[in-house]
Design a protein around this motif. Structure first.
Motif, PDB file in Angstrom:
ATOM      1  N   UNK A   1       0.840  -1.194   0.000  1.00  0.00           N
ATOM      2  CA  UNK A   1       0.000   0.000   0.000  1.00  0.00           C
ATOM      3  C   UNK A   1       0.878   1.249   0.000  1.00  0.00           C
ATOM      4  N   UNK A   2       0.918   1.923  -1.153  1.00  0.00           N
ATOM      5  CA  UNK A   2       1.766   3.110  -1.286  1.00  0.00           C
ATOM      6  C   UNK A   2       0.960   4.407  -1.204  1.00  0.00           C
ATOM      7  N   UNK A   3      -0.269   4.320  -0.702  1.00  0.00           N
ATOM      8  CA  UNK A   3      -1.166   5.490  -0.692  1.00  0.00           C
ATOM      9  C   UNK A   3      -0.582   6.671   0.080  1.00  0.00           C
ATOM     10  N   UNK A   4       0.303   6.384   1.046  1.00  0.00           N
ATOM     11  CA  UNK A   4       0.871   7.462   1.865  1.00  0.00           C
ATOM     12  C   UNK A   4       1.679   8.461   1.038  1.00  0.00           C
TER      13      UNK A   4
ATOM     14  N   UNK B   1       2.628   5.836  -5.535  1.00  0.00           N
ATOM     15  CA  UNK B   1       1.476   5.055  -6.006  1.00  0.00           C
ATOM     16  C   UNK B   1       1.222   5.299  -7.496  1.00  0.00           C
ATOM     17  N   UNK B   2       1.390   6.561  -7.910  1.00  0.00           N
ATOM     18  CA  UNK B   2       1.132   6.956  -9.293  1.00  0.00           C
ATOM     19  C   UNK B   2       2.010   6.194 -10.292  1.00  0.00           C
TER      20      UNK B   2
ATOM     21  N   UNK C   1       1.489  -3.646  -6.692  1.00  0.00           N
ATOM     22  CA  UNK C   1       2.848  -4.186  -6.515  1.00  0.00           C
ATOM     23  C   UNK C   1       2.809  -5.166  -5.353  1.00  0.00           C
ATOM     24  N   UNK C   2       3.321  -6.373  -5.593  1.00  0.00           N
ATOM     25  CA  UNK C   2       3.314  -7.383  -4.538  1.00  0.00           C
ATOM     26  C   UNK C   2       4.610  -7.345  -3.740  1.00  0.00           C
ATOM     27  N   UNK C   3       4.528  -7.747  -2.475  1.00  0.00           N
ATOM     28  CA  UNK C   3       5.739  -7.824  -1.653  1.00  0.00           C
ATOM     29  C   UNK C   3       6.686  -8.858  -2.260  1.00  0.00           C
TER      30      UNK C   3
ATOM     31  N   UNK D   1       7.456   3.049   4.627  1.00  0.00           N
ATOM     32  CA  UNK D   1       7.633   1.824   5.429  1.00  0.00           C
ATOM     33  C   UNK D   1       7.579   0.523   4.632  1.00  0.00           C
ATOM     34  N   UNK D   2       7.024   0.548   3.417  1.00  0.00           N
ATOM     35  CA  UNK D   2       6.953  -0.698   2.637  1.00  0.00           C
ATOM     36  C   UNK D   2       8.273  -1.019   1.934  1.00  0.00           C
TER      37      UNK D   2
END
Ligand SMILES: [Cu+2]
Length: 252
Positions: free
Chosen positions: A59-62, A67-68, A74-76, A183-184
């Motif tokens: 989750x790159x929404x932060x 995210x764009x 994108x999977x871990x 953090x991801x």
């Protein structure tokens, strides 16, 4: 003997003393510096057996600029295996058998790129004292922060388009790398004393070439699945197959 004729002898004795003192000071070389490449090769595949842990979407929404860059989820990258079980991102290296040989680091740096708010590559390996170049190819800032156990910890802010350089002076397999902003973001950097290592490709394959003939313990290291080792003897001009298997650990 006259005093005059003694002078050269005294001078010579003094020189010998100074020279031998120097030799003692330098001491015996702690290791044999290896400059010649060997002709033995160990080649193989690391396979994963068992039920693959599910990859979770990141989750790159932060950070919308991250995210764009990813129209698809994108999977871990925890466990990446192909249809045949070939396991990617495994560090395969000679863990034992090189004795006291020492190896100079390559003059070229290894490159870690921050792109799409991910580390590329996810896992990389390098030699002690080799230069690590960290690039930021994103339109957003990153803060790279390796968390070593045997090396000096550092963290550096990198504005868009910047690059930085660091080294690790001690062997360590492997150092987790994180970004203090996203953090991801997670990667690993392995540091080795010698050049006999590889990171497996998409099909789990690896190649350890230019080895001196000998008996070696080859080890595979994976961030989630742990380690596996195999002992093998290889002769000059010989290529031997080494196939290693990793399984999910309890709790993985
Ligand atoms: Cu970041």
């Amino acid at each position: 003997m006259t005093t005059k004729s003694l002078i050269p002898i005294v001078a010579l004795t003094a020189m010998i003393c100074i020279c031998s003192l120097k030799a003692v000071k330098a001491g015996p070389s702690p290791s044999v510096r290896n400059t010649t490449a060997g002709t033995a090769t160990l080649r193989g595949v690391v396979k994963f057996v068992g039920a693959a842990p599910k990859s979770t979407p990141l989750n790159m929404a932060a950070d919308p600029s991250c995210a764009k860059q990813h129209p698809a989820p994108v999977l871990s990258q925890d466990v990446v295996a192909d249809a045949n079980g070939g396991l990617q991102n495994v560090i395969v290296f000679v863990a034992d058998g090189l004795g006291n040989q020492a190896f100079d680091p390559p003059s070229q740096p290894v490159v870690l790129t921050q792109k799409g708010c991910m580390y590329q590559p996810h896992v990389l390996a390098m030699q002690e004292n080799q230069r690590l170049e960290v690039k930021n190819d994103d339109p957003t800032s990153h803060n790279i922060h390796p968390v070593p156990v045997n090396n000096r910890e550092w963290n550096k802010s990198e504005p868009p388009g910047s690059r930085t350089e660091e080294t690790f002076t001690r062997a360590e397999i492997a150092i987790p790398v994180k970004c203090n902003i996203h953090p991801w973001m997670r990667g690993y950097v392995a540091v080795l004393k010698h050049p006999y290592f590889a990171v497996t490709g998409k099909d789990g394959s690896f190649d350890l070439s230019s080895l001196p003939p000998g008996t070696y313990t080859v080890e595979a290291w994976h961030e989630k699945l742990g380690t596996s080792t195999q002992k093998i003897t290889v002769g000059a001009n010989e290529t031997k197959a080494v196939n290693l298997v990793l399984k999910p650990r309890s709790g993985t």
